[in-house]
Scaffold this motif. Structure first.
Motif, PDB file in Angstrom:
ATOM      1  N   LEU A 175     -82.906 -44.572  33.687  1.00 59.52           N
ATOM      2  CA  LEU A 175     -83.857 -44.121  34.702  1.00 59.52           C
ATOM      3  C   LEU A 175     -85.113 -44.991  34.682  1.00 59.52           C
ATOM      4  CD1 LEU A 175     -84.925 -42.214  36.853  1.00 59.52           C
ATOM      5  CD2 LEU A 175     -85.565 -40.616  35.033  1.00 59.52           C
ATOM      6  N   VAL A 217     -84.358 -48.436  36.233  1.00 62.23           N
ATOM      7  CA  VAL A 217     -84.218 -48.386  37.694  1.00 62.23           C
ATOM      8  C   VAL A 217     -85.573 -48.194  38.359  1.00 62.23           C
ATOM      9  CG1 VAL A 217     -83.241 -47.077  39.622  1.00 62.23           C
ATOM     10  CG2 VAL A 217     -81.823 -47.608  37.631  1.00 62.23           C
ATOM     11  N   GLN A 218     -86.384 -47.297  37.813  1.00 63.72           N
ATOM     12  CA  GLN A 218     -87.711 -47.072  38.391  1.00 63.72           C
ATOM     13  C   GLN A 218     -88.552 -48.342  38.334  1.00 63.72           C
ATOM     14  OE1 GLN A 218     -88.264 -44.578  40.182  1.00 63.72           O
ATOM     15  NE2 GLN A 218     -88.258 -42.582  39.143  1.00 63.72           N
ATOM     16  N   ALA A 241     -87.238 -50.556  41.291  1.00 61.37           N
ATOM     17  CA  ALA A 241     -86.986 -49.932  42.593  1.00 61.37           C
ATOM     18  C   ALA A 241     -88.020 -50.305  43.645  1.00 61.37           C
ATOM     19  CB  ALA A 241     -86.916 -48.412  42.454  1.00 61.37           C
ATOM     20  N   LEU A 291     -80.163 -48.819  46.223  1.00 64.01           N
ATOM     21  CA  LEU A 291     -79.656 -48.468  44.899  1.00 64.01           C
ATOM     22  C   LEU A 291     -78.238 -47.942  45.052  1.00 64.01           C
ATOM     23  CD1 LEU A 291     -79.773 -47.631  41.861  1.00 64.01           C
ATOM     24  CD2 LEU A 291     -80.808 -45.476  42.627  1.00 64.01           C
ATOM     25  N   SER A 315     -75.819 -46.062  42.737  1.00 63.37           N
ATOM     26  CA  SER A 315     -75.831 -45.366  41.451  1.00 63.37           C
ATOM     27  C   SER A 315     -74.402 -45.065  41.024  1.00 63.37           C
ATOM     28  CB  SER A 315     -76.641 -44.074  41.560  1.00 63.37           C
ATOM     29  OG  SER A 315     -76.730 -43.434  40.311  1.00 63.37           O
ATOM     30  N   SER A 366     -84.718 -38.305  40.861  1.00 65.83           N
ATOM     31  CA  SER A 366     -85.996 -38.868  40.430  1.00 65.83           C
ATOM     32  C   SER A 366     -86.368 -40.099  41.251  1.00 65.83           C
ATOM     33  CB  SER A 366     -85.932 -39.230  38.941  1.00 65.83           C
ATOM     34  OG  SER A 366     -85.668 -38.100  38.151  1.00 65.83           O
ATOM     35  N   VAL A 367     -85.373 -40.967  41.506  1.00 63.26           N
ATOM     36  CA  VAL A 367     -85.644 -42.170  42.287  1.00 63.26           C
ATOM     37  C   VAL A 367     -85.954 -41.798  43.731  1.00 63.26           C
ATOM     38  CG1 VAL A 367     -84.671 -44.347  43.121  1.00 63.26           C
ATOM     39  CG2 VAL A 367     -84.262 -43.624  40.763  1.00 63.26           C
ATOM     40  N   HIS A 404     -89.207 -42.835  45.723  1.00 61.09           N
ATOM     41  CA  HIS A 404     -88.959 -43.863  46.744  1.00 61.09           C
ATOM     42  C   HIS A 404     -88.237 -43.231  47.938  1.00 61.09           C
ATOM     43  CE1 HIS A 404     -90.116 -46.972  43.832  1.00 61.09           C
ATOM     44  NE2 HIS A 404     -89.427 -46.257  42.958  1.00 61.09           N
TER      45      HIS A 404
END
Length: 385
Positions: A248, A251-252, A255, A261, A263, A298-299, A303
């Protein structure tokens, strides 16, 4: 990957020319037709008969009244791509200076004038690769739109890139590149949660599908970031992680500059407090499991405008149940589409998946390379729309 692609293979006089036979075989395994052009120096290292056998076509060793360079790489010529592999310092310098004194450099000049895509895989001793004139020649030719496949720097040599890297470079050059200029982040494989310094909680994911998606996006022109617990690959910038939290965070971190993305990773749903020392065997042990954050949720929160493709693995074997669970994920995280599959294909080379969006369900079946291509194509459609 290269089905229907015609590749003109220019071979110059590096010792890496001995790898040309297997490279030609691999290009053909991927679906390409191959015709070779050789310099005199290359003929001193590998016999044209061997290259003829590998390509199943006659080899051009001199330019004659048949104007072989024009037939191969002129306007309306045979080749879709010219691959110079290996390319010596001498050949790269001559291409940059339009010096046409070998069949290979003459073919390259013709290809440049005809806008035939060119891919160059250099191979030479490292001091030659570091020569200011060679570096300047590379920069000059790159500015003309020629793609270079970086060599492997080992043992004082700039060794020719791997067959995989070269084949992917050729496929990218031959592609229409619907993802050109896009940055795609792909997560892949299993995560693992440390129980103690030796033991982990993990799952059966091999990461093959995610890697194939990353390859397919690269071939279609994207700049790819691959987040996984695996090795460096030639088609992506790799961020190596182990746990769900590390994935995580990785990726954050990328991003903000991403367009999409995918996943594809099988991210662990639970973590555990890690013991500082090895837990001794022979005792009854209870692990207190804590849920891990949902990466796509979360992403998405951070975003809201990012295109996101989710994956959903189920064990029921029932399409309706898979679609139902996929739609729940689709709606919860506001995804562009979800790739649903039965978990029984983990580790296998082939799979069957369902693409699920707000209105449609589309089934795809085949090897995971083909599935990766379908996902990349669907993603390109999402980004174009």
């Amino acid at each position: 990957m290269l089905a229907g692609t015609n590749v003109a293979l220019g071979v110059s006089g590096s010792i890496a020319a001995v790898k040309t036979v297997e490279l030609a075989h691999e290009l053909r395994r991927q679906g390409a037709a191959v015709r070779a052009v050789m310099t005199d120096a290359a003929r001193g290292i590998v016999h044209p008969w061997a290259v003829e056998f590998a390509t199943d076509n006659p080899v051009v060793t001199e330019i004659t009244g048949s104007v072989e360079h024009v037939e191969l790489c002129g306007y309306d010529g045979w080749a879709d791509v010219l691959l110079l592999a290996p390319a010596t310092a001498n050949t790269v310098g001559k291409v940059a200076a339009a010096v046409d004194d070998t069949p290979v450099t003459t073919t390259a000049t013709t290809a440049l004038g005809s806008d035939v895509p060119i891919v160059v895989a250099p191979a030479m001793h490292e001091p030659m690769y570091d020569h200011p004139g060679v570096l300047e020649a590379i920069e000059t030719v790159e500015a003309w739109g020629v793609d270079f496949i970086d060599p492997r720097i080992e043992e004082g040599k700039a060794k020719i890139a791997s067959e995989e890297a070269i084949v992917l470079g050729v496929a990218r050059a031959a592609s229409d590149q619907p993802l050109a200029g896009r940055h795609v982040v792909v997560t892949s494989g299993a995560t693992s949660e440390s129980i103690d310094p030796i033991r982990v909680l993990t799952n059966r994911s091999s990461g093959r599908t995610g890697r194939e998606v990353a390859k397919a996006c690269y071939v279609r022109g994207a700049d790819v970031t691959l987040v996984h617990d695996g090795e460096t690959v030639p088609y992506a910038d790799v961020h190596r992680v182990e746990s769900a939290a590390e994935m995580l965070d990785a990726v954050q971190a990328v991003a903000d500059g991403a367009d999409a993305l995918v996943s594809a990773a099988a991210i662990g749903d639970y973590t555990v407090e890690t013991a500082d020392e090895k837990i001794r065997s022979g005792q009854t042990l209870t692990l207190e499991l804590e849920p891990t954050p949902k990466l796509i949720d979360s992403v998405r929160e951070a975003h809201p405008g990012l295109a996101i493709v989710g994956f959903k693995a189920e064990t029921s074997g029932d399409d309706d149940a898979m679609v139902g669970k996929a739609r729940e994920t689709l709606d919860r995280a506001d995804l562009d589409f979800v790739v649903a599959n039965d978990a029984s294909v983990m580790g296998e080379s082939r799979t069957r998946v369902l693409f699920v969006d707000e209105t449609d369900v589309t089934a795809h079946e085949g090897d995971k390379a083909a599935i990766g291509g379908h996902i990349a194509d669907e993603l390109a459609s999402v980004l174009e729309g």
